[in-house]
Design a protein around this motif. Structure first.
Motif, PDB file in Angstrom:
ATOM      1  N   GLY A  17       0.817  -1.211   0.000  1.00  0.00           N
ATOM      2  CA  GLY A  17       0.000   0.000   0.000  1.00  0.00           C
ATOM      3  C   GLY A  17       0.849   1.258   0.000  1.00  0.00           C
ATOM      4  N   LEU A  18       0.387   2.254  -0.700  1.00  0.00           N
ATOM      5  CA  LEU A  18       1.058   3.537  -0.722  1.00  0.00           C
ATOM      6  C   LEU A  18       0.913   4.201   0.631  1.00  0.00           C
ATOM      7  CD1 LEU A  18       2.474   5.817  -2.307  1.00  0.00           C
ATOM      8  CD2 LEU A  18       0.209   6.677  -2.860  1.00  0.00           C
ATOM      9  N   ARG A  19       2.011   4.675   1.178  1.00  0.00           N
ATOM     10  CA  ARG A  19       2.000   5.391   2.446  1.00  0.00           C
ATOM     11  C   ARG A  19       2.722   6.708   2.247  1.00  0.00           C
ATOM     12  NH1 ARG A  19       4.557   1.209   6.540  1.00  0.00           N
ATOM     13  NH2 ARG A  19       6.093   1.236   4.908  1.00  0.00           N
ATOM     14  N   THR A  20       2.113   7.774   2.686  1.00  0.00           N
ATOM     15  CA  THR A  20       2.706   9.102   2.571  1.00  0.00           C
ATOM     16  C   THR A  20       2.773   9.712   3.963  1.00  0.00           C
ATOM     17  OG1 THR A  20       1.746   9.396   0.372  1.00  0.00           O
ATOM     18  CG2 THR A  20       2.441  11.396   1.530  1.00  0.00           C
ATOM     19  N   LEU A  21       3.892  10.342   4.272  1.00  0.00           N
ATOM     20  CA  LEU A  21       4.021  11.088   5.514  1.00  0.00           C
ATOM     21  C   LEU A  21       4.322  12.532   5.149  1.00  0.00           C
ATOM     22  CD1 LEU A  21       4.285  11.009   8.705  1.00  0.00           C
ATOM     23  CD2 LEU A  21       6.702  11.277   8.227  1.00  0.00           C
ATOM     24  N   TYR A  32      14.129  14.248  11.525  1.00  0.00           N
ATOM     25  CA  TYR A  32      14.202  12.809  11.780  1.00  0.00           C
ATOM     26  C   TYR A  32      12.985  12.070  11.251  1.00  0.00           C
ATOM     27  CZ  TYR A  32      18.329  13.737  14.509  1.00  0.00           C
ATOM     28  OH  TYR A  32      19.590  14.123  14.887  1.00  0.00           O
ATOM     29  N   LEU A  33      11.811  12.679  11.346  1.00  0.00           N
ATOM     30  CA  LEU A  33      10.621  12.044  10.780  1.00  0.00           C
ATOM     31  C   LEU A  33      10.826  11.740   9.299  1.00  0.00           C
ATOM     32  CD1 LEU A  33       7.564  13.993  12.253  1.00  0.00           C
ATOM     33  CD2 LEU A  33       7.985  11.539  12.426  1.00  0.00           C
ATOM     34  N   LEU A  34      11.332  12.707   8.559  1.00  0.00           N
ATOM     35  CA  LEU A  34      11.532  12.523   7.125  1.00  0.00           C
ATOM     36  C   LEU A  34      12.526  11.398   6.838  1.00  0.00           C
ATOM     37  CD1 LEU A  34      11.739  16.281   6.106  1.00  0.00           C
ATOM     38  CD2 LEU A  34       9.857  14.701   5.586  1.00  0.00           C
ATOM     39  N   LYS A  35      13.650  11.421   7.532  1.00  0.00           N
ATOM     40  CA  LYS A  35      14.680  10.390   7.310  1.00  0.00           C
ATOM     41  C   LYS A  35      14.163   9.004   7.660  1.00  0.00           C
ATOM     42  CE  LYS A  35      18.617  13.298   8.541  1.00  0.00           C
ATOM     43  NZ  LYS A  35      19.790  13.382   9.419  1.00  0.00           N
ATOM     44  N   PHE A  36      13.613   8.859   8.865  1.00  0.00           N
ATOM     45  CA  PHE A  36      13.148   7.555   9.322  1.00  0.00           C
ATOM     46  C   PHE A  36      11.986   7.051   8.478  1.00  0.00           C
ATOM     47  CE2 PHE A  36      14.494   8.573  14.009  1.00  0.00           C
ATOM     48  CZ  PHE A  36      15.835   8.515  13.650  1.00  0.00           C
ATOM     49  N   ALA A  37      11.032   7.933   8.149  1.00  0.00           N
ATOM     50  CA  ALA A  37       9.867   7.517   7.367  1.00  0.00           C
ATOM     51  C   ALA A  37      10.276   7.040   5.976  1.00  0.00           C
ATOM     52  CB  ALA A  37       8.860   8.657   7.266  1.00  0.00           C
ATOM     53  N   LYS A  38      11.242   7.706   5.393  1.00  0.00           N
ATOM     54  CA  LYS A  38      11.716   7.281   4.066  1.00  0.00           C
ATOM     55  C   LYS A  38      12.299   5.870   4.152  1.00  0.00           C
ATOM     56  CE  LYS A  38      14.043   8.806   0.024  1.00  0.00           C
ATOM     57  NZ  LYS A  38      14.332   9.939  -0.782  1.00  0.00           N
ATOM     58  N   ASP A  39      13.072   5.610   5.211  1.00  0.00           N
ATOM     59  CA  ASP A  39      13.625   4.267   5.402  1.00  0.00           C
ATOM     60  C   ASP A  39      12.531   3.225   5.608  1.00  0.00           C
ATOM     61  OD1 ASP A  39      16.250   5.118   5.128  1.00  0.00           O
ATOM     62  OD2 ASP A  39      16.594   5.274   7.292  1.00  0.00           O
ATOM     63  N   LEU A  40      11.385   3.644   6.141  1.00  0.00           N
ATOM     64  CA  LEU A  40      10.265   2.737   6.372  1.00  0.00           C
ATOM     65  C   LEU A  40       9.383   2.552   5.133  1.00  0.00           C
ATOM     66  CD1 LEU A  40       9.210   3.915   9.939  1.00  0.00           C
ATOM     67  CD2 LEU A  40      10.229   1.711   9.318  1.00  0.00           C
ATOM     68  N   ASP A  56      16.115  24.760   6.672  1.00  0.00           N
ATOM     69  CA  ASP A  56      16.613  23.842   7.688  1.00  0.00           C
ATOM     70  C   ASP A  56      15.977  22.468   7.495  1.00  0.00           C
ATOM     71  OD1 ASP A  56      17.887  22.816   9.926  1.00  0.00           O
ATOM     72  OD2 ASP A  56      16.277  23.445  11.273  1.00  0.00           O
ATOM     73  N   VAL A  57      16.387  21.789   6.422  1.00  0.00           N
ATOM     74  CA  VAL A  57      15.862  20.461   6.115  1.00  0.00           C
ATOM     75  C   VAL A  57      17.027  19.507   5.875  1.00  0.00           C
ATOM     76  CG1 VAL A  57      13.697  21.335   5.139  1.00  0.00           C
ATOM     77  CG2 VAL A  57      15.647  20.979   3.656  1.00  0.00           C
ATOM     78  N   PRO A  58      16.795  18.216   6.068  1.00  0.00           N
ATOM     79  CA  PRO A  58      17.873  17.257   5.836  1.00  0.00           C
ATOM     80  C   PRO A  58      18.317  17.253   4.378  1.00  0.00           C
ATOM     81  CG  PRO A  58      15.974  16.192   6.871  1.00  0.00           C
ATOM     82  CD  PRO A  58      15.571  17.573   6.509  1.00  0.00           C
ATOM     83  N   GLU A  59      19.558  16.896   4.168  1.00  0.00           N
ATOM     84  CA  GLU A  59      20.092  16.794   2.810  1.00  0.00           C
ATOM     85  C   GLU A  59      19.259  15.786   2.016  1.00  0.00           C
ATOM     86  OE1 GLU A  59      24.193  15.446   0.652  1.00  0.00           O
ATOM     87  OE2 GLU A  59      24.320  16.379   2.625  1.00  0.00           O
ATOM     88  N   GLY A  60      18.932  16.151   0.800  1.00  0.00           N
ATOM     89  CA  GLY A  60      18.131  15.297  -0.061  1.00  0.00           C
ATOM     90  C   GLY A  60      16.643  15.555   0.014  1.00  0.00           C
ATOM     91  N   PHE A  61      16.217  16.475   0.866  1.00  0.00           N
ATOM     92  CA  PHE A  61      14.810  16.822   1.006  1.00  0.00           C
ATOM     93  C   PHE A  61      14.640  18.292   0.694  1.00  0.00           C
ATOM     94  CE2 PHE A  61      15.489  13.246   3.823  1.00  0.00           C
ATOM     95  CZ  PHE A  61      14.408  12.438   3.581  1.00  0.00           C
ATOM     96  N   ILE A 146      11.447  11.317  19.641  1.00  0.00           N
ATOM     97  CA  ILE A 146      10.065  11.740  19.350  1.00  0.00           C
ATOM     98  C   ILE A 146       9.649  11.247  17.971  1.00  0.00           C
ATOM     99  CG2 ILE A 146       8.580  13.748  18.944  1.00  0.00           C
ATOM    100  CD1 ILE A 146      10.363  15.182  21.118  1.00  0.00           C
ATOM    101  N   ALA A 147      10.543  11.368  16.994  1.00  0.00           N
ATOM    102  CA  ALA A 147      10.244  10.893  15.641  1.00  0.00           C
ATOM    103  C   ALA A 147      10.031   9.383  15.638  1.00  0.00           C
ATOM    104  CB  ALA A 147      11.370  11.282  14.685  1.00  0.00           C
ATOM    105  N   LEU A 148      10.874   8.658  16.341  1.00  0.00           N
ATOM    106  CA  LEU A 148      10.756   7.200  16.407  1.00  0.00           C
ATOM    107  C   LEU A 148       9.429   6.794  17.046  1.00  0.00           C
ATOM    108  CD1 LEU A 148      12.233   4.440  16.064  1.00  0.00           C
ATOM    109  CD2 LEU A 148      12.970   4.732  18.428  1.00  0.00           C
TER     110      LEU A 148
END
Length: 169
Positions: A17-21, A32-40, A56-61, A146-148
């Motif tokens: 199923g498609l999941r979007t965060l 951290y939400l972006l990084k971890f969610a992408k890995d998930l 102020d965003v992670p590299e690649g986003f 908190i992200a985890l």
């Protein structure tokens, strides 16, 4: 091998199923939400309506200054409940009919989103769709924790599980 062994060995098929965060507001937690969610396996987006804060965003986003389209595949997590545009952002998110909407915040303090949404004329049924607190109660204190906890709660909710250590369901 059993299905359980396939999961343990990483050979089980991913959730098809498609999941979007959508993380709302550039913040230490959203990084951290972006990084971890992408890995998930989530499709991820960062919505930051204030362009100067969007750097102020992670590299690649990249931060989007307009709310991306939302549907039943989307989970929306608002990472800063002190922002003046909180009510407007939540109202727009709720209108997109995402699967889940939540606002980070200490559960011992009233959520400012309720008054903000009422002030905008949002129906009580829609206000009730906004979760607060979010995530599993693991005593999170740092942005990665908190992200985890947030993502673990979302996974439990998506999989109709209670979270925690109750494995009876």
């Amino acid at each position: 091998m059993s299905e359980t062994c396939d999961v343990a060995h990483g050979t089980a098929p991913a959730d098809p199923g498609l999941r979007t965060l959508v993380a709302v507001f550039a913040s230490p937690v959203s990084r951290y939400l972006l990084k971890f969610a992408k890995d998930l396996g989530y499709h991820v987006a960062l919505f930051e309506p204030d362009a100067p804060r969007g750097t102020d965003v992670p590299e690649g986003f990249e931060a989007e200054t307009t709310l991306p389209p939302l549907d039943a595949s989307a989970d929306v997590v608002v990472t800063d409940h002190h922002r003046p545009e909180l009510g407007l952002v939540l109202k727009a998110a709720l209108e997109g009919r995402p699967r889940w909407v939540g606002v980070l915040g200490n559960p011992r303090h009233p959520g400012p989103h309720v008054a903000a949404l009422r002030g905008l004329g949002v129906p009580e049924d829609d206000i009730a769709r906004v979760h607060r607190p979010v995530g599993l109660n693991i005593g999170s204190r740092t942005p990665p924790e908190i992200a985890l906890a947030t993502l673990a709660g979302l996974l439990a909710d998506r999989n109709n599980r209670p979270g925690g250590f109750d494995f009876t369901t």
